[in-house]
Design an enzyme around this catalytic site. Structure first.
Site, PDB file in Angstrom:
ATOM      1  N   GLY A  12      22.114  20.998  57.873  1.00 18.02           N
ATOM      2  CA  GLY A  12      22.209  19.924  56.894  1.00 18.02           C
ATOM      3  C   GLY A  12      23.534  19.951  56.160  1.00 18.02           C
ATOM      4  N   LYS A  78      13.011  22.207  58.091  1.00 17.29           N
ATOM      5  CA  LYS A  78      12.295  22.810  59.214  1.00 17.29           C
ATOM      6  C   LYS A  78      11.149  21.888  59.613  1.00 17.29           C
ATOM      7  CE  LYS A  78      13.477  27.599  58.763  1.00 17.29           C
ATOM      8  NZ  LYS A  78      14.310  27.394  59.959  1.00 17.29           N
ATOM      9  N   LYS A 186      16.452  18.641  74.603  1.00 15.85           N
ATOM     10  CA  LYS A 186      16.882  19.625  73.604  1.00 15.85           C
ATOM     11  C   LYS A 186      15.786  20.674  73.407  1.00 15.85           C
ATOM     12  CE  LYS A 186      19.066  21.507  70.053  1.00 15.85           C
ATOM     13  NZ  LYS A 186      19.243  20.794  68.788  1.00 15.85           N
ATOM     14  N   ASN A 190      15.706  24.908  73.166  1.00 16.25           N
ATOM     15  CA  ASN A 190      15.036  25.671  72.111  1.00 16.25           C
ATOM     16  C   ASN A 190      13.957  26.589  72.683  1.00 16.25           C
ATOM     17  OD1 ASN A 190      15.182  22.793  69.941  1.00 16.25           O
ATOM     18  ND2 ASN A 190      16.568  24.535  70.005  1.00 16.25           N
ATOM     19  N   ASN A 194      15.368  30.163  71.419  1.00 16.89           N
ATOM     20  CA  ASN A 194      15.024  30.558  70.051  1.00 16.89           C
ATOM     21  C   ASN A 194      14.129  31.784  69.949  1.00 16.89           C
ATOM     22  OD1 ASN A 194      16.469  28.214  69.586  1.00 16.89           O
ATOM     23  ND2 ASN A 194      15.105  27.495  67.991  1.00 16.89           N
ATOM     24  N   ASN A 204      23.012  33.794  71.156  1.00 14.24           N
ATOM     25  CA  ASN A 204      22.612  32.902  72.246  1.00 14.24           C
ATOM     26  C   ASN A 204      23.228  33.294  73.586  1.00 14.24           C
ATOM     27  OD1 ASN A 204      21.389  31.566  70.148  1.00 14.24           O
ATOM     28  ND2 ASN A 204      22.491  29.651  70.417  1.00 14.24           N
ATOM     29  N   ASN A 254      26.440  31.974  68.471  1.00 15.89           N
ATOM     30  CA  ASN A 254      25.487  31.515  67.460  1.00 15.89           C
ATOM     31  C   ASN A 254      24.265  32.425  67.383  1.00 15.89           C
ATOM     32  OD1 ASN A 254      24.841  29.589  65.462  1.00 15.89           O
ATOM     33  ND2 ASN A 254      23.386  28.602  66.827  1.00 15.89           N
ATOM     34  N   SER A 256      20.569  32.029  66.589  1.00 13.67           N
ATOM     35  CA  SER A 256      19.660  30.885  66.536  1.00 13.67           C
ATOM     36  C   SER A 256      18.947  30.810  65.191  1.00 13.67           C
ATOM     37  CB  SER A 256      18.621  30.972  67.655  1.00 13.67           C
ATOM     38  OG  SER A 256      17.618  31.931  67.331  1.00 13.67           O
ATOM     39  N   GLU A 269       9.934  28.002  63.324  1.00  9.74           N
ATOM     40  CA  GLU A 269       9.455  26.754  63.919  1.00  9.74           C
ATOM     41  C   GLU A 269       8.740  26.994  65.251  1.00  9.74           C
ATOM     42  OE1 GLU A 269      12.586  23.427  62.326  1.00  9.74           O
ATOM     43  OE2 GLU A 269      13.273  24.686  63.983  1.00  9.74           O
TER      44      GLU A 269
END
Length: 306
Positions: A12, A78, A186, A190, A194, A204, A254, A256, A269
């Site tokens: 965000g 989330k 996508k 994930n 993830n 990752n 990255n 995750s 999530e």
């Protein structure tokens, strides 16, 4: 354009910060008061692949009613909090307010639509990666494409306007006519990344350095792809496994979001990612043992938080 970002976590802040830099009136809305106060006092600090800078011309609040009516609400909370967050932000909705979800997982479109109306909702996916370093401070960890589209596949003026706005802000953005397929595509990434990163602590890209994690990635994604096919979803990626591996490479450094959640003992999530595939599989008669195992392991970690 007046933009409210609902959920000022790492992603965000990344989008809100770039849009503020591009000249838009941006409000970051989040429950983390220290984060909000730091942004209002010192600005938003971004470092990483897009350069280091402090964005001063941006506003943050814990109260959606402070914002007034927004032209665009970008939902980045989330996925487990989507329904509650949107219900608590109805003061943002004006006659021409559009909601855009770029969130992970399944069910976000439906939860936003229940509150705001399906006609207001645009969906999308992004391959950018971002990490929260502290209050008012994020790292832009990886770059990639953003795709957005109307739920019915129509190429409208509003979605073209948003695409142009995002491109001007530095996000390489496409308009697509199969955004549901993009969301599921996508989801494949994930699914493969993830939970495995959260369980192993790997970045990752490191998932591909070990045969064991690479094999589990492949098996989990293949199960999810079988569920999508049975459900009649047309994926935008021809080979979901290779697509997921490509995402691993593009966001190699990255950590995750699920790994960040487990590290900080936050709710993940998992239920809207691997758990969603398990539920869909049960409804469609498609076995999903790898995703069931990953879901259960992450659930146990969450329950064991002190």
């Amino acid at each position: 354009m007046k933009i409210a970002v609902l959920g000022a976590g790492a992603m965000g802040c990344l989008y809100g910060g770039a849009l503020a830099e591009a000249g838009h009136e941006v409000w970051l809305i989040d429950v983390w008061k220290q984060h909000v106060d730091t942004i209002n006092k010192n600005g938003l600090k971004i470092e990483g692949v897009s350069g280091e800078r402090i964005i001063k011309d941006i506003k943050a609040t814990t109260k959606p009613e402070d914002v007034g009516k927004a032209d665009l609400v970008i939902v980045f909370v989330k996925a487990t909090l989507t329904g509650e967050a949107v219900k608590g932000s109805v003061t943002l909705i004006g006659d021409n307010t559009t909601f855009l979800t770029l969130q992970n997982g399944l069910g976000n479109i439906e939860k936003i639509s229940e509150v705001a109306g399906r006609e207001r909702v645009i969906a999308g996916v992004t391959a950018h990666g971002s990490t929260m370093l502290g209050p008012g401070h994020i790292r832009h960890a990886g770059q990639g494409d953003t795709s957005i589209g109307e739920l019915d596949g129509e190429i409208t003026e509003r979605v073209k306007t948003l695409s142009g706005m995002f491109n001007e802000a530095g996000f390489h953005t496409y308009v697509v006519d199969n955004v549901i397929g993009m969301v599921w595509s996508k989801l494949m990434a994930n699914i493969g990344i993830n939970a495995l990163t959260a369980l192993t602590g790997l970045q990752n890209g490191q998932l591909l350095e070990f045969r064991e994690t690479e094999e589990l990635l492949e098996l989990a994604v293949k199960e999810a792809a079988e569920v999508a096919e049975k459900k009649g979803i047309k994926l935008q990626c021809e080979d979901p496994v290779e697509y997921t591996k490509k995402v691993c490479k593009l966001t190699a450094a990255n950590r995750s979001s699920m790994l960040q959640d487990v590290t900080n003992k936050r709710t993940t999530e998992i239920e809207v990612i691997n758990g969603a595939i398990v539920r869909e599989g049960e409804n469609l008669g498609v076995p999903t043992p790898i995703n069931k195992t990953l879901t259960n392991l992450i659930s146990v970690i969450q329950k064991s938080y002190n």
